[in-house]
Design a protein around this motif. Sequence first.
Motif, short mmCIF file in Angstrom:
data_model
loop_
_atom_site.label_atom_id
_atom_site.label_comp_id
_atom_site.label_asym_id
_atom_site.label_seq_id
_atom_site.Cartn_x
_atom_site.Cartn_y
_atom_site.Cartn_z
N GLN A 29 38.31 28.76 38.19
CA GLN A 29 37.36 28.62 37.09
C GLN A 29 37.58 29.83 36.19
O GLN A 29 36.96 30.88 36.33
CB GLN A 29 35.93 28.56 37.63
N LEU A 30 38.49 29.65 35.24
CA LEU A 30 39.00 30.78 34.48
C LEU A 30 38.01 31.32 33.45
O LEU A 30 38.20 32.41 32.93
CB LEU A 30 40.30 30.38 33.78
N ASP A 31 36.99 30.56 33.12
CA ASP A 31 36.07 30.99 32.08
C ASP A 31 35.00 31.95 32.59
O ASP A 31 34.08 32.31 31.85
CB ASP A 31 35.40 29.77 31.42
N ARG A 32 35.09 32.35 33.84
CA ARG A 32 34.12 33.31 34.34
C ARG A 32 34.84 34.37 35.17
O ARG A 32 35.88 34.11 35.76
CB ARG A 32 33.06 32.62 35.20
N PRO A 33 34.28 35.58 35.21
CA PRO A 33 34.94 36.64 35.98
C PRO A 33 34.85 36.37 37.48
O PRO A 33 33.95 35.67 37.95
CB PRO A 33 34.14 37.89 35.60
N GLU A 34 35.79 36.94 38.22
CA GLU A 34 35.75 36.87 39.68
C GLU A 34 35.85 38.28 40.23
O GLU A 34 36.76 39.04 39.88
CB GLU A 34 36.89 36.00 40.22
N GLU A 35 34.95 38.62 41.11
CA GLU A 35 34.87 39.98 41.63
C GLU A 35 36.16 40.41 42.32
O GLU A 35 36.57 41.56 42.21
CB GLU A 35 33.68 40.09 42.59
N ARG A 36 36.82 39.48 43.02
CA ARG A 36 38.03 39.87 43.73
C ARG A 36 39.12 40.35 42.77
O ARG A 36 39.94 41.19 43.12
CB ARG A 36 38.54 38.72 44.60
N SER A 54 44.16 44.76 33.81
CA SER A 54 43.76 43.34 33.83
C SER A 54 44.60 42.53 34.81
O SER A 54 45.74 42.88 35.12
CB SER A 54 43.89 42.71 32.43
N VAL A 55 44.00 41.46 35.28
CA VAL A 55 44.71 40.32 35.87
C VAL A 55 44.57 39.21 34.83
O VAL A 55 43.46 38.77 34.53
CB VAL A 55 44.12 39.90 37.21
N THR A 56 45.69 38.80 34.26
CA THR A 56 45.69 37.89 33.11
C THR A 56 46.28 36.54 33.49
O THR A 56 47.27 36.47 34.21
CB THR A 56 46.52 38.49 31.96
N VAL A 57 45.67 35.47 32.99
CA VAL A 57 46.19 34.12 33.15
C VAL A 57 46.23 33.47 31.77
O VAL A 57 45.25 33.53 31.02
CB VAL A 57 45.32 33.28 34.11
N PHE A 65 41.10 36.67 31.17
CA PHE A 65 41.13 37.82 32.08
C PHE A 65 40.11 37.62 33.20
O PHE A 65 38.99 38.15 33.12
CB PHE A 65 40.84 39.11 31.31
N PRO A 66 40.46 36.86 34.25
CA PRO A 66 39.53 36.71 35.37
C PRO A 66 39.24 38.03 36.07
O PRO A 66 38.22 38.18 36.73
CB PRO A 66 40.25 35.72 36.30
N GLY A 67 40.16 39.01 35.91
CA GLY A 67 39.91 40.37 36.39
C GLY A 67 40.26 41.36 35.31
O GLY A 67 41.32 41.26 34.68
N MET A 68 39.36 42.34 35.03
CA MET A 68 39.66 43.30 33.97
C MET A 68 38.82 44.55 34.12
O MET A 68 37.77 44.56 34.77
CB MET A 68 39.41 42.70 32.59
N TYR A 69 39.31 45.61 33.52
CA TYR A 69 38.54 46.85 33.39
C TYR A 69 38.84 47.44 32.01
O TYR A 69 40.00 47.59 31.62
CB TYR A 69 38.92 47.87 34.47
#
Length: 413
Positions: A29-36, A54-57, A65-69
């Motif tokens: 579900q790419l439209d929301r962040p994932e804590e992992r 970032s973790v980018t898709v 960016f399901p993962g980012m800082y």
Amino acid sequence: MGSTTAMPHALDAAQEGRRQRAVESLGLQLDRPEERFDRIARLAHLVFDVPMSSVTVLDGDRALFPGMYGLPGRELPRVDCLCDETHAGGALLIVEDASLDERFAHLPAVTDLGIRFYAAQPILDPAGNVVGTFAIYDTRPRRLDAERLTAFDDMAAWAQQELVASTEMTQATWVQSSMLPARALSSDSWTINGMCLPSLAVGGDFYDYGIAQGVAHLGLGDVMGKGTGAALVGAGVRSALRGTHSAVVAGVDLGVTVTQVARSLMADLERTESFVTLFEAAIDLDDGYLRYVDAGSGLCLVVRPDGEVVRLGGSDAPIGVLPDDHWGELDVQLEPGDRVLMFSDGLLDLVDEQVRWWEPIGALVAAHDDVNSLLAGIALLARERTPLDDVTAVAVYYAPSPAPLSPSQEDSP
């Protein structure tokens, strides 16, 4: 200062089609962040002393960016994303000063955010498709020394594990749970429900039940081992047993049906070096007559209304041990008020009494007046004690007969 690794600016149509299908197959579900994924980005910020990571898709024409800082948002147009180049090239890309690189100097990330340093590693699925990138960014030109480059590769491997392998495991968990009965069954005086708590993401335990022609057909199995391999074997066994449902409810001897299933599975079990313990039963819902086969399980209790605990079991071996083995049908008569619990050996880890284990488990059944509260009680034990194995249970409650009317009640209007 320059860049490492020259690469094309875009994928051809066939490559892009494969890449997009590979992304969609992850089921994210790419439209929301994932804590992992955010966890990886936060740690990258600390390890590499960078303001952004970032973790980018890439999904169609979007970069997500399901993962980012440290980045200003979770989405931007793909054409504005530095990671588009890494997706296209499929190899490590390090840009020491993006303002000097014609591929990146015009991008908003460089002109507006002031990004200068960029390092990215593609994330690959098992087929080699690029499904994402792990990237770090800095607002000052810099290089990665050998030690930090090794750390970067390690963190990229972690991101790949989370994005691909962990996502596959999440999907496997969903599929396995979806194959279990969707709801409890109720029929006149009877209620049947089950639960399965794998010790890992997926497990080797399985259960099933159904009602047809006034007969409940139910079973619980435990494949040797844990995890994905055991889950695959368990799915095959469950499917084979379900294929006998019409015969069982029509009255065919359970020993015959289980033996047929065992013979059909023997080659697969030998190749996978697996065996299966099984408790398979059929209950006539009109009179409470219970027929069963115990294939090396020995884990089924009948708890009577007065608290008596009856252990159901047999001397037959698990399925998959001997190629020419066979199984026999046993029986017991259930009376109104009786409660049946069949379970896997993971439940034994949750009780303190290991020699006379049926006593605390029988007391647990007696203490809960409905099926759902019993299963909730078992789940609570599992949360409190962290079982070493899968915990699976199927409970059957036969409602007590109504108390006879007193003479005064019989005469009342």
